[in-house]
Design a protein around this motif. Structure first.
Motif, short mmCIF file in Angstrom:
data_model
loop_
_atom_site.label_atom_id
_atom_site.label_comp_id
_atom_site.label_asym_id
_atom_site.label_seq_id
_atom_site.Cartn_x
_atom_site.Cartn_y
_atom_site.Cartn_z
N LYS A 108 122.02 44.77 -41.77
CA LYS A 108 123.33 44.39 -41.22
C LYS A 108 124.44 45.10 -41.97
CE LYS A 108 126.23 40.37 -40.23
NZ LYS A 108 127.39 40.55 -41.07
N ASP A 109 124.39 45.01 -43.29
CA ASP A 109 125.36 45.69 -44.14
C ASP A 109 124.70 45.95 -45.49
OD1 ASP A 109 125.53 43.25 -45.65
OD2 ASP A 109 127.15 42.54 -44.35
N LYS A 110 125.49 46.37 -46.47
CA LYS A 110 124.92 46.73 -47.77
C LYS A 110 124.15 45.59 -48.42
CE LYS A 110 126.02 48.54 -52.29
NZ LYS A 110 126.97 49.17 -53.16
N ASN A 111 124.57 44.35 -48.20
CA ASN A 111 123.98 43.21 -48.90
C ASN A 111 123.13 42.28 -48.03
OD1 ASN A 111 125.12 43.77 -51.50
ND2 ASN A 111 127.08 43.17 -50.65
N SER A 112 122.84 42.68 -46.79
CA SER A 112 122.07 41.76 -45.95
C SER A 112 121.28 42.48 -44.87
CB SER A 112 122.99 40.73 -45.31
OG SER A 112 123.89 41.35 -44.43
N PHE A 113 120.24 41.80 -44.40
CA PHE A 113 119.45 42.33 -43.29
C PHE A 113 118.83 41.17 -42.53
CE2 PHE A 113 116.58 42.21 -46.93
CZ PHE A 113 115.40 41.69 -46.42
N PHE A 114 118.37 41.47 -41.32
CA PHE A 114 117.66 40.51 -40.50
C PHE A 114 116.17 40.84 -40.54
CE2 PHE A 114 121.86 40.84 -38.51
CZ PHE A 114 122.22 39.51 -38.45
N MET A 115 115.35 39.81 -40.38
CA MET A 115 113.90 40.00 -40.27
C MET A 115 113.41 39.19 -39.08
SD MET A 115 110.75 39.03 -42.80
CE MET A 115 110.69 37.32 -42.25
N THR A 116 112.65 39.83 -38.20
CA THR A 116 112.11 39.12 -37.05
C THR A 116 110.76 38.51 -37.39
OG1 THR A 116 111.12 41.17 -36.21
CG2 THR A 116 113.29 40.56 -35.35
N ASP A 117 110.46 37.41 -36.70
CA ASP A 117 109.23 36.64 -36.90
C ASP A 117 108.68 36.32 -35.52
OD1 ASP A 117 107.31 34.59 -37.41
OD2 ASP A 117 108.91 33.09 -37.43
N ASP A 118 107.48 36.79 -35.20
CA ASP A 118 106.95 36.49 -33.88
C ASP A 118 105.99 35.29 -33.87
OD1 ASP A 118 104.56 37.53 -34.85
OD2 ASP A 118 104.37 39.06 -33.33
N TYR A 119 105.88 34.60 -34.98
CA TYR A 119 105.07 33.38 -35.00
C TYR A 119 105.91 32.19 -34.54
CZ TYR A 119 102.02 29.62 -36.52
OH TYR A 119 101.23 28.51 -36.54
#
Length: 129
Positions: A108-119
């Motif tokens: 998302k930016d320098k200090n964050s991100f998203f992670m997807t979960d398909d469970y």
């Protein structure tokens, strides 16, 4: 026609190949290897990130559909040199119960991100305060 074991490429002699044997030594070896059934899916390079992630990759180890196998269910940080370490885990507990299966990342930016979960069908938001 070739596979890698112990950091070396070898000719697969277990099957009949119609093509001439390959020079397995001509192919590059993997930067990093993961255990069978770990199912590495998503990989993202973090160039502009805090020191813990800067210039490294995150790899989502999705894990087997059979949780008793136990491999995967974690996020690995891989350096450009191929050193791998667990960045996040806890997606499968000691009793074998799955809580999530990491799939992929989006910074998302320098200090964050998203992670997807398909469970669980979730989108995790991970950030450094």
């Amino acid at each position: 026609h070739c596979y890698e074991v112990g950091g070396k490429n070898v000719l697969d002699s277990t099957a009949y190949w119609k093509n001439a044997p390959e020079d397995c030594g001509a192919f590059p070896t993997a930067l990093v290897a993961f255990p069978p059934h770990a199912a590495p899916l998503g990989i993202t390079y973090f160039e502009d990130a805090p020191a813990v992630l800067k210039d490294s990759f995150l790899v989502a180890l999705h894990g087997s559909f059979e949780p008793e196998i136990g491999a995967g269910y974690k996020v690995m940080r891989v350096s450009q040199e191929g050193a791998a370490e667990v960045f996040m885990d806890g997606f499968r507990d000691k009793e074998g119960m799955r809580h999530a299966r990491p799939v992929h990342f989006l910074q998302k930016d320098k200090n964050s991100f998203f992670m997807t979960d398909d469970y669980g069908g979730r989108l995790f938001y991970i950030y450094a305060p």
